[in-house]
Design a protein around this motif. Structure first.
Motif, PDB file in Angstrom:
ATOM      1  N   GLU A  32       0.822  -1.216   0.000  1.00 37.69           N
ATOM      2  CA  GLU A  32       0.000   0.000   0.000  1.00 37.69           C
ATOM      3  C   GLU A  32       0.852   1.261   0.000  1.00 37.69           C
ATOM      4  N   LYS A  33       2.000   1.188   0.613  1.00 40.46           N
ATOM      5  CA  LYS A  33       2.861   2.367   0.750  1.00 40.46           C
ATOM      6  C   LYS A  33       3.702   2.629  -0.496  1.00 40.46           C
ATOM      7  N   TYR A  34       4.009   1.602  -1.279  1.00 38.50           N
ATOM      8  CA  TYR A  34       4.899   1.749  -2.430  1.00 38.50           C
ATOM      9  C   TYR A  34       4.289   1.218  -3.729  1.00 38.50           C
ATOM     10  N   PRO A  35       3.128   1.702  -4.133  1.00 37.04           N
ATOM     11  CA  PRO A  35       2.519   1.189  -5.369  1.00 37.04           C
ATOM     12  C   PRO A  35       3.317   1.549  -6.621  1.00 37.04           C
ATOM     13  N   GLU A  36       4.031   2.676  -6.602  1.00 34.78           N
ATOM     14  CA  GLU A  36       4.830   3.062  -7.760  1.00 34.78           C
ATOM     15  C   GLU A  36       5.987   2.088  -7.975  1.00 34.78           C
ATOM     16  N   GLN A  37       6.681   1.742  -6.903  1.00 35.72           N
ATOM     17  CA  GLN A  37       7.790   0.802  -6.996  1.00 35.72           C
ATOM     18  C   GLN A  37       7.289  -0.568  -7.432  1.00 35.72           C
ATOM     19  N   MET A  38       6.179  -0.988  -6.882  1.00 40.71           N
ATOM     20  CA  MET A  38       5.608  -2.284  -7.221  1.00 40.71           C
ATOM     21  C   MET A  38       5.218  -2.332  -8.698  1.00 40.71           C
ATOM     22  N   THR A  39       4.543  -1.308  -9.169  1.00 38.71           N
ATOM     23  CA  THR A  39       4.114  -1.243 -10.560  1.00 38.71           C
ATOM     24  C   THR A  39       5.310  -1.209 -11.497  1.00 38.71           C
ATOM     25  N   SER A  40       6.301  -0.422 -11.165  1.00 33.67           N
ATOM     26  CA  SER A  40       7.494  -0.322 -11.997  1.00 33.67           C
ATOM     27  C   SER A  40       8.209  -1.664 -12.112  1.00 33.67           C
ATOM     28  N   LYS A  41       8.347  -2.363 -11.002  1.00 36.41           N
ATOM     29  CA  LYS A  41       9.012  -3.664 -11.020  1.00 36.41           C
ATOM     30  C   LYS A  41       8.250  -4.674 -11.874  1.00 36.41           C
ATOM     31  N   VAL A  42       6.941  -4.697 -11.733  1.00 38.16           N
ATOM     32  CA  VAL A  42       6.134  -5.640 -12.514  1.00 38.16           C
ATOM     33  C   VAL A  42       6.220  -5.316 -13.997  1.00 38.16           C
ATOM     34  N   LEU A  43       6.151  -4.040 -14.351  1.00 34.52           N
ATOM     35  CA  LEU A  43       6.214  -3.662 -15.763  1.00 34.52           C
ATOM     36  C   LEU A  43       7.577  -3.944 -16.381  1.00 34.52           C
ATOM     37  N   GLU A  44       8.633  -3.727 -15.626  1.00 34.14           N
ATOM     38  CA  GLU A  44       9.985  -3.920 -16.160  1.00 34.14           C
ATOM     39  C   GLU A  44      10.407  -5.385 -16.196  1.00 34.14           C
ATOM     40  N   TYR A  45      10.092  -6.132 -15.145  1.00 33.32           N
ATOM     41  CA  TYR A  45      10.669  -7.465 -15.001  1.00 33.32           C
ATOM     42  C   TYR A  45       9.656  -8.593 -14.798  1.00 33.32           C
ATOM     43  N   GLY A  46       8.394  -8.247 -14.686  1.00 32.31           N
ATOM     44  CA  GLY A  46       7.389  -9.252 -14.395  1.00 32.31           C
ATOM     45  C   GLY A  46       6.902  -9.995 -15.621  1.00 32.31           C
ATOM     46  N   ASN A  47       6.107 -11.011 -15.366  1.00 34.34           N
ATOM     47  CA  ASN A  47       5.486 -11.767 -16.454  1.00 34.34           C
ATOM     48  C   ASN A  47       3.995 -11.424 -16.499  1.00 34.34           C
ATOM     49  N   PHE A  48       3.265 -12.088 -17.383  1.00 29.49           N
ATOM     50  CA  PHE A  48       1.851 -11.751 -17.558  1.00 29.49           C
ATOM     51  C   PHE A  48       1.037 -12.056 -16.301  1.00 29.49           C
ATOM     52  N   ASN A  49       1.388 -13.105 -15.594  1.00 29.05           N
ATOM     53  CA  ASN A  49       0.700 -13.418 -14.339  1.00 29.05           C
ATOM     54  C   ASN A  49       0.894 -12.299 -13.316  1.00 29.05           C
ATOM     55  N   ASP A  50       2.105 -11.747 -13.251  1.00 25.98           N
ATOM     56  CA  ASP A  50       2.368 -10.630 -12.345  1.00 25.98           C
ATOM     57  C   ASP A  50       1.512  -9.421 -12.728  1.00 25.98           C
ATOM     58  N   TRP A  51       1.364  -9.185 -14.029  1.00 24.12           N
ATOM     59  CA  TRP A  51       0.547  -8.081 -14.522  1.00 24.12           C
ATOM     60  C   TRP A  51      -0.912  -8.255 -14.090  1.00 24.12           C
ATOM     61  N   LYS A  52      -1.439  -9.469 -14.197  1.00 23.81           N
ATOM     62  CA  LYS A  52      -2.816  -9.736 -13.787  1.00 23.81           C
ATOM     63  C   LYS A  52      -2.986  -9.544 -12.268  1.00 23.81           C
ATOM     64  N   LEU A  53      -2.005  -9.994 -11.496  1.00 26.81           N
ATOM     65  CA  LEU A  53      -2.057  -9.796 -10.045  1.00 26.81           C
ATOM     66  C   LEU A  53      -2.034  -8.317  -9.691  1.00 26.81           C
ATOM     67  N   LEU A  54      -1.213  -7.559 -10.406  1.00 25.39           N
ATOM     68  CA  LEU A  54      -1.125  -6.118 -10.169  1.00 25.39           C
ATOM     69  C   LEU A  54      -2.475  -5.448 -10.415  1.00 25.39           C
ATOM     70  N   GLN A  55      -3.156  -5.857 -11.464  1.00 33.21           N
ATOM     71  CA  GLN A  55      -4.478  -5.303 -11.767  1.00 33.21           C
ATOM     72  C   GLN A  55      -5.482  -5.637 -10.667  1.00 33.21           C
ATOM     73  N   GLN A  56      -5.418  -6.848 -10.157  1.00 36.22           N
ATOM     74  CA  GLN A  56      -6.310  -7.230  -9.059  1.00 36.22           C
ATOM     75  C   GLN A  56      -5.992  -6.438  -7.796  1.00 36.22           C
ATOM     76  N   LEU A  57      -4.712  -6.202  -7.580  1.00 33.39           N
ATOM     77  CA  LEU A  57      -4.255  -5.525  -6.370  1.00 33.39           C
ATOM     78  C   LEU A  57      -4.655  -4.057  -6.347  1.00 33.39           C
ATOM     79  N   TYR A  58      -4.391  -3.330  -7.434  1.00 30.68           N
ATOM     80  CA  TYR A  58      -4.605  -1.882  -7.441  1.00 30.68           C
ATOM     81  C   TYR A  58      -5.789  -1.422  -8.288  1.00 30.68           C
ATOM     82  N   GLY A  59      -6.176  -2.185  -9.282  1.00 33.18           N
ATOM     83  CA  GLY A  59      -7.223  -1.740 -10.189  1.00 33.18           C
ATOM     84  C   GLY A  59      -6.634  -0.876 -11.308  1.00 33.18           C
ATOM     85  N   LEU A  60      -7.321  -0.832 -12.427  1.00 36.92           N
ATOM     86  CA  LEU A  60      -6.789  -0.129 -13.595  1.00 36.92           C
ATOM     87  C   LEU A  60      -6.685   1.383 -13.401  1.00 36.92           C
TER      88      LEU A  60
END
Length: 101
Positions: free
Chosen positions: A26-54
């Protein structure tokens, strides 16, 4: 933010440089999003969407300084936002890359 998603649900290689026990999603959504976009896979992207919403992801990605070109094209299409509205796009246009001339 959904309570059931934790940092341990994401790919392990994303967080080699942080202490998983104290990392607050909750405190670092920018860092989390950046990491997923740079180094994550599609599953990570789907989890990110569930976590924060579009909507929250839109706000974050519009203000990131760096996004690789492929990811920028994907986000622009997926979120239906012009590339010129992204901070990383306008920043890239301002910084000259002398090695490519």
């Amino acid at each position: 933010m959904k309570q059931e998603i934790t940092i341990n649900d994401f790919s392990k290689h994303l967080f080699w440089d942080v202490d998983k026990e104290s990392f607050d999603l909750e405190k670092y959504p920018e860092q989390m999003t950046s990491k997923v976009l740079e180094y994550g896979n599609f599953n990570d992207w789907k989890l990110l969407q569930q976590l924060y919403g579009l909507e929250k992801i839109k706000q974050i990605v519009l203000n990131l300084r760096t996004i690789d070109d492929l990811t920028l094209h994907y986000l622009s299409t997926y979120l239906n936002i012009e590339k010129s509205n992204f901070r990383c796009y306008t920043h890239k246009q301002l910084v000259k890359n002398y090695w490519n001339y």
